[in-house]
Design a protein around this motif. Structure first.
Motif, mmCIF file in Angstrom:
data_model
loop_
_atom_site.group_PDB
_atom_site.id
_atom_site.type_symbol
_atom_site.label_atom_id
_atom_site.label_comp_id
_atom_site.label_asym_id
_atom_site.label_seq_id
_atom_site.Cartn_x
_atom_site.Cartn_y
_atom_site.Cartn_z
ATOM 1 N N GLY A 305 0.779 -1.230 0.000
ATOM 2 C CA GLY A 305 0.000 0.000 0.000
ATOM 3 C C GLY A 305 0.809 1.277 0.000
ATOM 4 O O GLY A 305 0.246 2.362 0.081
ATOM 5 N N LEU A 306 2.153 1.196 -0.103
ATOM 6 C CA LEU A 306 2.960 2.416 -0.131
ATOM 7 C C LEU A 306 3.070 3.014 -1.530
ATOM 8 O O LEU A 306 3.374 4.192 -1.685
ATOM 9 N N GLY A 307 2.815 2.187 -2.552
ATOM 10 C CA GLY A 307 2.850 2.682 -3.929
ATOM 11 C C GLY A 307 4.177 3.334 -4.273
ATOM 12 O O GLY A 307 5.252 2.831 -3.923
ATOM 13 N N ALA A 308 4.104 4.506 -4.913
ATOM 14 C CA ALA A 308 5.303 5.198 -5.366
ATOM 15 C C ALA A 308 6.089 5.826 -4.222
ATOM 16 O O ALA A 308 7.188 6.339 -4.444
ATOM 17 N N ARG A 309 5.550 5.791 -3.003
ATOM 18 C CA ARG A 309 6.232 6.438 -1.888
ATOM 19 C C ARG A 309 7.394 5.613 -1.344
ATOM 20 O O ARG A 309 8.125 6.063 -0.471
ATOM 21 N N ALA A 310 7.588 4.412 -1.858
ATOM 22 C CA ALA A 310 8.739 3.596 -1.475
ATOM 23 C C ALA A 310 9.274 2.910 -2.715
ATOM 24 O O ALA A 310 8.587 2.090 -3.323
ATOM 25 N N ALA A 311 10.490 3.270 -3.133
ATOM 26 C CA ALA A 311 11.075 2.734 -4.348
ATOM 27 C C ALA A 311 12.364 1.996 -4.018
ATOM 28 O O ALA A 311 13.290 2.578 -3.444
ATOM 29 N N ARG A 312 12.426 0.723 -4.377
ATOM 30 C CA ARG A 312 13.648 -0.059 -4.176
ATOM 31 C C ARG A 312 14.450 -0.054 -5.472
ATOM 32 O O ARG A 312 13.928 -0.433 -6.533
ATOM 33 N N VAL A 313 15.710 0.354 -5.364
ATOM 34 C CA VAL A 313 16.561 0.470 -6.551
ATOM 35 C C VAL A 313 17.955 -0.065 -6.225
ATOM 36 O O VAL A 313 18.326 -0.182 -5.049
ATOM 37 N N PRO A 314 18.760 -0.382 -7.240
ATOM 38 C CA PRO A 314 20.134 -0.829 -6.980
ATOM 39 C C PRO A 314 20.949 0.274 -6.303
ATOM 40 O O PRO A 314 20.691 1.458 -6.498
ATOM 41 N N SER A 315 21.940 -0.142 -5.508
ATOM 42 C CA SER A 315 22.769 0.820 -4.777
ATOM 43 C C SER A 315 23.826 1.407 -5.722
ATOM 44 O O SER A 315 25.025 1.150 -5.595
ATOM 45 N N ARG A 316 23.338 2.227 -6.674
ATOM 46 C CA ARG A 316 24.204 2.904 -7.639
ATOM 47 C C ARG A 316 23.806 4.366 -7.719
ATOM 48 O O ARG A 316 22.603 4.703 -7.621
ATOM 49 N N PRO A 317 24.755 5.276 -7.915
ATOM 50 C CA PRO A 317 24.427 6.707 -7.970
ATOM 51 C C PRO A 317 23.392 7.051 -9.034
ATOM 52 O O PRO A 317 22.481 7.846 -8.776
ATOM 53 N N ASP A 318 23.500 6.460 -10.233
ATOM 54 C CA ASP A 318 22.554 6.795 -11.294
ATOM 55 C C ASP A 318 21.140 6.356 -10.941
ATOM 56 O O ASP A 318 20.164 7.100 -11.154
ATOM 57 N N ALA A 319 21.007 5.150 -10.364
ATOM 58 C CA ALA A 319 19.681 4.647 -9.996
ATOM 59 C C ALA A 319 19.067 5.481 -8.887
ATOM 60 O O ALA A 319 17.858 5.797 -8.915
ATOM 61 N N PHE A 320 19.868 5.867 -7.907
ATOM 62 C CA PHE A 320 19.353 6.682 -6.806
ATOM 63 C C PHE A 320 18.982 8.075 -7.281
ATOM 64 O O PHE A 320 17.950 8.631 -6.869
#
Length: 365
Positions: A305-320
């Motif tokens: 239920g968090l939707g777009a408010r929680a995004a999991r991404v790779p630990s890379r500067p470009d992704a963050f």
């Protein structure tokens, strides 16, 4: 009333330490705390709540005098249960409890990750052998997430109970006045875009990824909360990549400012650590109404239920950098009410489960 002694390695401002401080007021048992090494802001907070805190100030890992002092403390205090937290406390606390005649021993494993346990390579033969030997002295190990339970069972530790960390969401509720105050203290404009992180400044947390990511976002401000051995390196990197745009707040809590105040001053929370055992800081950020970008957080992965408010991404500067830009569009939402899904991690329910476990280990003697 059942007397419980919590044994923890240190009481500086780390996730395990803050979790203990949050838990204690909700346990019905008569609890005291012993800190093996240094005290700190969390120790001050626990004392302020009315709990007795003992500081052993162990000078080294091989200090027999401190071990015997812990044995005397357990015996003289008449404790029924000894509950250990963090690696060194597991080793010394379990042994001291058995030497003092206490067999109702519970441990909480906060920090067993994919490759390390509290900065040590977890598959180093001595680390694993000592851990398993001390585990046999106890009754049960609490895993703060299913991820940690899986790692424990991979070490052939089977007496495991999963009791996830808990928070008091009210403690982290957004405070508009605190936001204004903190930004004024930092010399920041009310409209500045502030990206924040909270945690121990340790190489394992990969905060350099966040510094590099923020450097790719024009005009963004970085606010890091926490202390640790990596601070000097991170400050040098920030001075080079983010001149005038990075603030290191150090440890907070127990003083003028609390973590909630710093979270209120942020617009997006970011956690680049790729190997979290639970992810307490991202969870607290969500409780403060912040969108969270994270590399690893079993706590947030377990929420719906968090939707777009929680995004999991790779630990890379470009992704963050990309995910933070996307999260920036979520800033206008109302931050005053935390998501209802956080009820899953209510600290009162966590405390009830732990109290039940105390009764079970006492009956099993």
């Amino acid at each position: 009333m059942t007397k419980v002694l919590h044994v923890i390695t240190g009481l500086a401002s780390g996730g395990a330490e803050r979790q203990l401080a949050t838990l204690l007021p909700h346990l019905p048992e008569d609890c005291e705390v012993v800190c093996l090494t240094e005290g700190g802001l969390v120790g001050e907070r626990i004392r302020a709540e009315g709990f007795r805190v003992h500081d052993l100030r162990m000078p080294s890992n091989r200090d027999v005098a401190s071990l015997m002092a812990l044995v005397r403390l357990i015996r003289d205090g008449g404790f029924d249960v000894v509950h250990t937290h963090l690696y060194r406390a597991h080793l010394y606390g379990r042994l001291a409890a058995r030497m003092a005649g206490v067999r109702a021993i519970v441990a909480t494993e906060h920090s067993l990750g994919r490759t390390k346990i509290e900065g040590k390579p977890k598959d180093l033969l001595g680390v694993r052998a000592l851990y398993r030997a001390s585990e046999r002295m106890g009754r049960v190990t609490i895993a703060v997430s299913q991820t940690v339970a899986d790692y424990l069972r991979a070490w052939r530790i089977d007496r495991v109970e999963v009791i996830e960390n808990g928070i008091d969401a009210r403690e982290f509720r957004f405070d508009a006045e605190a936001r204004t105050l903190v930004r004024k203290m930092l010399g920041l404009d009310a409209e500045a875009f502030v990206i924040g992180g909270v945690g121990r400044l340790d190489p394992d947390k990969h905060f350099e990824v966040l510094i590099q990511a923020v450097s790719r976002i024009a005009g963004a401000i970085l606010l890091l909360v926490g202390a640790g051995p990596d601070r000097a390196r991170l400050q040098r990197m920030a001075a080079d990549l983010l001149p005038g745009r990075a603030h290191f707040a150090g440890d907070v809590g127990g003083g003028v400012l609390e973590i909630r105040d710093l979270l209120s001053a942020m617009d997006v929370f970011a956690s680049p650590s790729p190997s979290e055992t639970f992810g307490l800081a991202p969870l607290e950020a969500v409780a403060c109404g912040l969108p969270a970008v994270y590399a690893d957080s079993p706590a947030l992965d377990g929420l719906s239920g968090l939707g777009a408010r929680a995004a999991r991404v790779p630990s890379r500067p470009d992704a963050f950098a990309l995910a933070i830009r996307d999260a920036a569009r979520l800033r206008p939402v109302d931050r005053s009410a935390p998501p209802g899904t956080l009820e899953r991690y209510g600290v009162a329910e966590q405390a009830a489960h732990i109290s039940d476990l105390y009764r079970e280990v006492l009956l099993a003697q």
